[in-house]
Design a protein around this motif. Structure first.
Motif, PDB file in Angstrom:
ATOM      1  N   GLN A  53       0.832  -1.203   0.000  1.00 23.19           N
ATOM      2  CA  GLN A  53       0.000   0.000   0.000  1.00 23.19           C
ATOM      3  C   GLN A  53       0.875   1.265   0.000  1.00 23.19           C
ATOM      4  OE1 GLN A  53      -3.102  -0.373   2.808  1.00 23.19           O
ATOM      5  NE2 GLN A  53      -4.323   1.247   1.901  1.00 23.19           N
ATOM      6  N   TYR A  56       2.151   1.839  -3.409  1.00 26.11           N
ATOM      7  CA  TYR A  56       1.132   2.414  -4.287  1.00 26.11           C
ATOM      8  C   TYR A  56       0.960   3.907  -4.004  1.00 26.11           C
ATOM      9  CZ  TYR A  56      -3.111   3.564  -6.702  1.00 26.11           C
ATOM     10  OH  TYR A  56      -3.996   4.177  -7.520  1.00 26.11           O
ATOM     11  N   TRP A  57       0.860   4.235  -2.695  1.00 25.86           N
ATOM     12  CA  TRP A  57       0.680   5.643  -2.348  1.00 25.86           C
ATOM     13  C   TRP A  57       1.864   6.496  -2.815  1.00 25.86           C
ATOM     14  CZ3 TRP A  57      -1.382   4.613   3.262  1.00 25.86           C
ATOM     15  CH2 TRP A  57      -2.757   4.400   3.202  1.00 25.86           C
ATOM     16  N   GLY A  64      -4.087  11.847   2.746  1.00 20.74           N
ATOM     17  CA  GLY A  64      -4.468  11.302   4.036  1.00 20.74           C
ATOM     18  C   GLY A  64      -5.819  11.793   4.511  1.00 20.74           C
ATOM     19  N   TYR A  65      -6.447  12.717   3.786  1.00 20.05           N
ATOM     20  CA  TYR A  65      -7.752  13.235   4.191  1.00 20.05           C
ATOM     21  C   TYR A  65      -8.882  12.721   3.304  1.00 20.05           C
ATOM     22  CZ  TYR A  65      -6.031  16.417   7.732  1.00 20.05           C
ATOM     23  OH  TYR A  65      -5.474  16.933   8.872  1.00 20.05           O
ATOM     24  N   PRO A  67      -9.939   9.322   0.437  1.00 19.21           N
ATOM     25  CA  PRO A  67      -9.490   8.103  -0.241  1.00 19.21           C
ATOM     26  C   PRO A  67      -9.090   8.360  -1.690  1.00 19.21           C
ATOM     27  CG  PRO A  67     -11.856   8.058   0.092  1.00 19.21           C
ATOM     28  CD  PRO A  67     -11.353   9.244   0.827  1.00 19.21           C
ATOM     29  N   GLU A  68      -9.488   9.514  -2.200  1.00 18.59           N
ATOM     30  CA  GLU A  68      -9.111   9.849  -3.564  1.00 18.59           C
ATOM     31  C   GLU A  68      -7.609  10.139  -3.636  1.00 18.59           C
ATOM     32  OE1 GLU A  68     -11.040   9.838  -6.279  1.00 18.59           O
ATOM     33  OE2 GLU A  68     -12.642   9.037  -5.020  1.00 18.59           O
ATOM     34  N   ALA A  69      -6.984   9.579  -4.665  1.00 18.56           N
ATOM     35  CA  ALA A  69      -5.555   9.847  -4.849  1.00 18.56           C
ATOM     36  C   ALA A  69      -5.246   9.803  -6.335  1.00 18.56           C
ATOM     37  CB  ALA A  69      -4.731   8.818  -4.098  1.00 18.56           C
ATOM     38  N   ASN A  70      -4.578  10.827  -6.808  1.00 16.47           N
ATOM     39  CA  ASN A  70      -4.250  10.889  -8.237  1.00 16.47           C
ATOM     40  C   ASN A  70      -2.895  10.269  -8.498  1.00 16.47           C
ATOM     41  OD1 ASN A  70      -6.627  12.429  -8.919  1.00 16.47           O
ATOM     42  ND2 ASN A  70      -5.652  14.117  -7.822  1.00 16.47           N
ATOM     43  N   LYS A  79      10.986  14.496  -6.546  1.00 17.58           N
ATOM     44  CA  LYS A  79      11.002  15.588  -5.568  1.00 17.58           C
ATOM     45  C   LYS A  79      11.993  15.296  -4.449  1.00 17.58           C
ATOM     46  CE  LYS A  79       6.374  17.605  -5.940  1.00 17.58           C
ATOM     47  NZ  LYS A  79       5.052  17.683  -5.303  1.00 17.58           N
TER      48      LYS A  79
ATOM     49  N   MET B   1      -5.984  11.912 -13.732  1.00 23.88           N
ATOM     50  CA  MET B   1      -6.643  10.630 -13.522  1.00 23.88           C
ATOM     51  C   MET B   1      -6.826  10.409 -12.023  1.00 23.88           C
ATOM     52  SD  MET B   1      -5.531   6.874 -14.842  1.00 23.88           S
ATOM     53  CE  MET B   1      -3.916   6.934 -14.185  1.00 23.88           C
ATOM     54  N   SER B   2      -8.002  10.033 -11.630  1.00 25.31           N
ATOM     55  CA  SER B   2      -8.262   9.849 -10.212  1.00 25.31           C
ATOM     56  C   SER B   2      -8.555   8.380  -9.935  1.00 25.31           C
ATOM     57  CB  SER B   2      -9.455  10.711  -9.824  1.00 25.31           C
ATOM     58  OG  SER B   2      -9.717  10.537  -8.461  1.00 25.31           O
ATOM     59  N   LYS B   3      -7.861   7.855  -8.994  1.00 25.14           N
ATOM     60  CA  LYS B   3      -8.066   6.448  -8.652  1.00 25.14           C
ATOM     61  C   LYS B   3      -8.127   6.288  -7.151  1.00 25.14           C
ATOM     62  CE  LYS B   3      -5.576   4.231 -12.444  1.00 25.14           C
ATOM     63  NZ  LYS B   3      -4.474   3.338 -12.780  1.00 25.14           N
ATOM     64  N   ARG B   4      -8.816   5.265  -6.719  1.00 28.36           N
ATOM     65  CA  ARG B   4      -8.779   4.945  -5.301  1.00 28.36           C
ATOM     66  C   ARG B   4      -7.442   4.277  -5.025  1.00 28.36           C
ATOM     67  NH1 ARG B   4     -13.474   5.222  -2.798  1.00 28.36           N
ATOM     68  NH2 ARG B   4     -12.849   3.832  -1.153  1.00 28.36           N
ATOM     69  N   PRO B   5      -6.908   4.452  -3.834  1.00 27.89           N
ATOM     70  CA  PRO B   5      -5.651   3.801  -3.527  1.00 27.89           C
ATOM     71  C   PRO B   5      -5.798   2.288  -3.611  1.00 27.89           C
ATOM     72  CG  PRO B   5      -6.344   5.272  -1.768  1.00 27.89           C
ATOM     73  CD  PRO B   5      -7.427   5.228  -2.753  1.00 27.89           C
ATOM     74  N   LEU B   6      -4.703   1.657  -3.860  1.00 31.99           N
ATOM     75  CA  LEU B   6      -4.695   0.199  -3.928  1.00 31.99           C
ATOM     76  C   LEU B   6      -4.992  -0.332  -2.541  1.00 31.99           C
ATOM     77  CD1 LEU B   6      -4.087  -2.396  -5.443  1.00 31.99           C
ATOM     78  CD2 LEU B   6      -1.703  -2.132  -4.754  1.00 31.99           C
ATOM     79  N   LEU B   7      -6.122  -0.926  -2.410  1.00 32.69           N
ATOM     80  CA  LEU B   7      -6.496  -1.437  -1.088  1.00 32.69           C
ATOM     81  C   LEU B   7      -6.277  -2.935  -1.031  1.00 32.69           C
ATOM     82  CD1 LEU B   7      -9.709   0.633  -0.430  1.00 32.69           C
ATOM     83  CD2 LEU B   7      -7.424   1.024   0.455  1.00 32.69           C
ATOM     84  N   ALA B   8      -5.023  -3.268  -0.938  1.00 32.08           N
ATOM     85  CA  ALA B   8      -4.690  -4.686  -0.837  1.00 32.08           C
ATOM     86  C   ALA B   8      -5.288  -5.263   0.430  1.00 32.08           C
ATOM     87  CB  ALA B   8      -3.185  -4.862  -0.847  1.00 32.08           C
ATOM     88  N   LEU B  85     -10.478  10.252   7.278  1.00 29.57           N
ATOM     89  CA  LEU B  85     -10.218   9.306   6.192  1.00 29.57           C
ATOM     90  C   LEU B  85     -11.094   8.064   6.295  1.00 29.57           C
ATOM     91  CD1 LEU B  85      -8.453   8.635   3.727  1.00 29.57           C
ATOM     92  CD2 LEU B  85      -6.825   7.572   5.283  1.00 29.57           C
ATOM     93  N   ASN B 102      -6.322  21.190   4.175  1.00 25.12           N
ATOM     94  CA  ASN B 102      -6.823  19.861   3.804  1.00 25.12           C
ATOM     95  C   ASN B 102      -8.308  19.704   4.109  1.00 25.12           C
ATOM     96  OD1 ASN B 102      -4.511  18.604   2.704  1.00 25.12           O
ATOM     97  ND2 ASN B 102      -3.657  18.371   4.746  1.00 25.12           N
ATOM     98  N   HIS B 108     -14.652  18.900   4.049  1.00 23.84           N
ATOM     99  CA  HIS B 108     -15.017  18.131   5.238  1.00 23.84           C
ATOM    100  C   HIS B 108     -15.689  18.995   6.302  1.00 23.84           C
ATOM    101  CE1 HIS B 108     -12.853  14.706   3.682  1.00 23.84           C
ATOM    102  NE2 HIS B 108     -11.747  15.408   3.575  1.00 23.84           N
ATOM    103  N   SER B 416       6.005  22.591  -4.194  1.00 22.61           N
ATOM    104  CA  SER B 416       4.983  21.911  -3.384  1.00 22.61           C
ATOM    105  C   SER B 416       3.592  22.095  -3.978  1.00 22.61           C
ATOM    106  CB  SER B 416       5.020  22.444  -1.953  1.00 22.61           C
ATOM    107  OG  SER B 416       4.774  23.819  -1.955  1.00 22.61           O
TER     108      SER B 416
END
Lengths: 325, 416
Positions: A53, A56-57, A64-65, A67-70, A79, B1-8, B85, B102, B108, B416
């Motif tokens: 994981q 992947y991240w 961290g806020y 679940p969406e991650a590009n 960087k 492109m937007s993806k959900r993290p790999l949730l192994a 989260l 954030n 939120h 950044s």
């Protein structure tokens, strides 16, 4: 001795065979393997899954806020390699790990030899040396921060002032700050590793030294000819623990210098925590963690291979240390 | 492109999230007895918060508050972030400098700008946790830091207070030094108070603000910060203050002051109790930080973290949360909370009692004349803050110039 006593039981003999369609053997193996499942479960869910994981991240801009991650490819890795503070952190981390490993090993072995001798108050002296290993490094860092204060009123500078020495910027000069962190790290861990060596030292038979004395060996020759070679299994374990612990150091520099001055004592672990938790840059922190894991793996296995090689050269064939068996 | 993290570990995470969300109070309307229970993650400790919640319970028995505690700052931020989260964030929590970008970017938090209870709150505090006219945090107090000075030591060189201009201040430091008195110490393990105040003073004269210009790309840190850093660095280049300050923390500097070994240091209200305990007879007070060219003194400071409402909570819980926030902003709520925390509150209908020593700072706090870079920066706040502190330390050590400090910030902002 009776025939019954030397003949293996029939059932055991049959189960022990893997050939001839011995279904009982496979069952036994399966049962044995089943005992490994809890450990496998822990390994997979507490190590493999987080590692995958994290990898992947490291390829995303995960904050961290959400679940969406590009997906950002290798941008986070780029960087890191272009960031002077992270490279500074990597440099000091390596310096700390190597410095403490070498110094503690060089100091702990002679200390062990001295503490192993019979003298009045030996147990008390051993306890005194072991004591710094008991409090947490964070607490030690806070205490030493006052001891090493660069002010004239700092504990160490006050003592030195009695000898006419001007106040020294222990924590305000880059080189001295790095040295201070390493010295405190050595002070805190030498006693613990001396105890580790003591356990091995006490298992060396006294007859070896008696024979060496009869042959006219000096104490120095006894140390280099008997003690040090037979301590190599302990050296393997001790240096491995020191190296891995040194590479992931966080609490001592964080509390003693907070990574400063500038980035002089910044560490990789501090960088991961600050970037990930403090700044919500989990993608970047994950990339750093991945790179760090790979680096630690390479260093640890290289060190293990080297110490094993040395161990094979020195360990006595008739003796089997815990680490080499 | 937007993806959900790999949730192994998706199954485990999902099970965990479901278990945790079952504990939350945001998945239904009111309780069976007609009350509504809201959840609240407190930044303030249990000892100080309990009387406040007890008073609220008496005033509004229809709303129950289920409180949990997490100490500031890092632990609170991490706890809340994990809850957000996993979808288990409480109905009410604190929005702070460290998480406001954030939380607002992730939508939120609920916009409070239309609520009656924000009308008596100092706009500076609301705008601190707002964006584009929306207010996301109910900040009810502020803090400020300036210079604490030993009146007896200053009197030895003919001064009765800290001068209002920087040149005069440096001149006084030289006189103190010549008299064998350590003139000034400032811990730089965080953003130096002096730099914050000087930047704030400059920004307060600008429209658009200094940060608007930098973050819109119209200007740079190099252009805006370099002159201020050059003035600040005179403390060290002119030998008035030792560069050893880079190895000191705030407590060490405070102890030197309490022991009478230094004439001035950077201080906030949190230093009062410790100094009075260590040196009850010390003759000291606070002053604002001298101004640069125009001589306008200023202070470093910021709005305290604001109470925010979770946008993921259902309508009933959001309504109950607004009742809670409304009471906290009322004179009764502010008075009870102020008694516990001794904060300088900023609501128009309650005058907080303040320690006389801290009186010189109160007007700035109540009128929102404060500045803290980290909370005023519009993105990458902590990234820039860590970089600024480290680079300023290097500048004090003489390793880099003020211009290079500002350039490093520009580089960091661009990356950044």
């Amino acid at each position: 001795m009776s025939a019954v006593a030397v003949r293996p039981p029939r059932a055991l003999s049959k189960r022990g065979s893997l050939r001839g369609g011995a279904s009982g053997g496979w069952k036994q193996i399966a049962v044995n393997q089943a005992f490994l499942l809890p450990a496998l479960f822990v390994f997979v869910f507490l190590f493999v899954v987080p590692l995958v994981q994290t990898f992947y991240w490291s390829l995303t801009d995960f904050t961290g806020y959400s679940p969406e991650a590009n997906f950002v490819g290798l941008e986070n890795y780029t960087k890191i390699l272009q960031d002077p503070s992270m490279l500074a952190g990597l440099g000091f981390t390596l310096l700390f790990a190597v410095g403490t490993t070498v110094l503690i090993t060089v100091l702990a072995i002679p200390l062990t030899v001295q503490l192993n001798k019979v003298f009045f108050g030996r147990n008390f002296v051993r306890s005194v040396w072991f004591f710094p290993a008991i409090p947490s490094m964070a607490i030690l860092g806070l205490v030493w921060r006052y001891v090493l204060s660069p002010l004239e009123s700092g504990v160490l500078n006050s003592v030195l002032a009695r000898f006419g020495v001007e106040p020294i910027g222990w924590l305000s000069v880059d080189s001295l700050a790095r040295l201070s962190v390493i010295v405190v790290g050595v002070w805190a861990a030498t006693g613990w590793h001396a105890v580790l060596y003591t356990a091995y030292l006490q298992s060396i038979p006294g007859e070896y030294y008696e024979v060496a004395k009869i042959d006219g060996a000096s104490p120095r020759q006894q140390f280099f000819g008997i003690t040090l070679p037979l301590l190599t299994p302990a050296v393997v374990i001790s240096t491995f623990l020191l190296m891995t612990g040194g590479l992931k150091v966080f609490d001592l520099p964080y509390t003693l210098t907070n990574g400063g001055p500038g980035f002089a004592t910044y560490t990789i672990t501090q960088s991961i925590i600050v970037s990930g938790v403090g700044q919500g840059r989990y993608g970047l922190a994950s990339a750093l963690a991945v790179m760090f894991t790979v680096a630690v793996g390479i260093l640890s296995f290289s060190q293990l291979a080297l110490t094993r090689y040395i161990e094979r050269r020195f360990v006595w064939p008739g003796r089997c240390g815990a680490a080499s068996c | 492109m937007s993806k959900r993290p790999l949730l192994a570990g998706a199954a485990l995470a999902a099970a965990l999230a479901m278990t945790l969300s079952a504990c939350g109070g945001s998945d239904g309307g009111g309780d069976a007895d007609g009350t509504t229970t809201i959840t609240f993650l407190s930044w303030t400790g249990e000892e100080q918060m309990t009387p406040v919640l007890d008073a609220f319970g008496e005033a509004h028995p229809e709303v129950k508050v289920e409180v949990s505690y997490s100490p500031p700052v890092a632990e609170y931020i991490q706890t809340l972030q994990t809850q957000v989260l996993s979808g288990t964030a409480p109905d009410v929590f604190l929005i702070a400098a460290e998480n406001k970008t954030n939380l607002i970017d992730g939508e939120h938090v609920v916009d409070l700008s239309g609520e009656d209870f924000v009308k008596n709150v100092e706009p500076f505090n609301l705008e601190t946790y707002g964006r584009d006219g929306a207010y996301y945090g109910l900040s009810l107090s502020s803090w400020a830091a300036g210079y604490a000075y030993n009146m007896d030591l200053l009197a030895e060189v003919g001064y009765d207070s800290v001068p209002e201009t920087w040149d005069e201040f440096l001149e006084m430091c030289q006189k103190l030094k010549d008299a064998g008195i350590t003139p000034f110490l400032e811990s730089v393990d965080q953003m130096p108070t002096t730099v914050s105040a000087m930047i704030g003073a400059k920004s307060s004269e600008m429209d658009p603000s200094l940060d608007d210009l930098i973050f819109s790309g119209e200007s740079t840190f190099e252009e805006q910060w370099t002159p201020v850093l050059e003035e600040y660095n005179r403390l060290y280049t002119e030998g008035l203050v030792s560069s050893d300050v880079v190895g000191l923390d705030g407590d060490m500097v405070r102890d030197e002051f309490a022991a009478g070994r230094v004439a001035m240091f950077n201080a906030g209200p949190w230093n009062i109790a410790a100094i009075e305990e260590a040196a009850p007879d010390l003759n000291w007070t606070y002053a604002m930080i001298p101004g640069l060219e125009d001589g306008k003194p200023f202070v470093a400071g910021a709005a305290s973290p604001g109470y925010a409402i979770n946008s993921a909570s259902d309508e009933a819980h959001q309504a109950a949360a607004k009742v809670f926030l409304g009471w906290l902003a009322s004179p009764e709520g502010v008075e009870i909370a102020q008694k516990q925390t001794n904060d300088v509150t900023v609501t128009s209908d309650f005058d907080p009692p303040v320690d006389p020593i801290f009186e010189p700072m109160v007007e700035s706090i109540r009128s929102g004349q404060l500045y803290l870079p980290m909370i005023s920066w519009q993105r990458s706040e902590d990234v820039l803050n860590v970089e600024a502190v480290a680079q300023i330390q290097r500048m004090i050590q003489g390793q880099i110039t003020p211009e290079q400090v500002a350039q490093a910030l520009d580089t960091k902002l661009a990356a950044s």
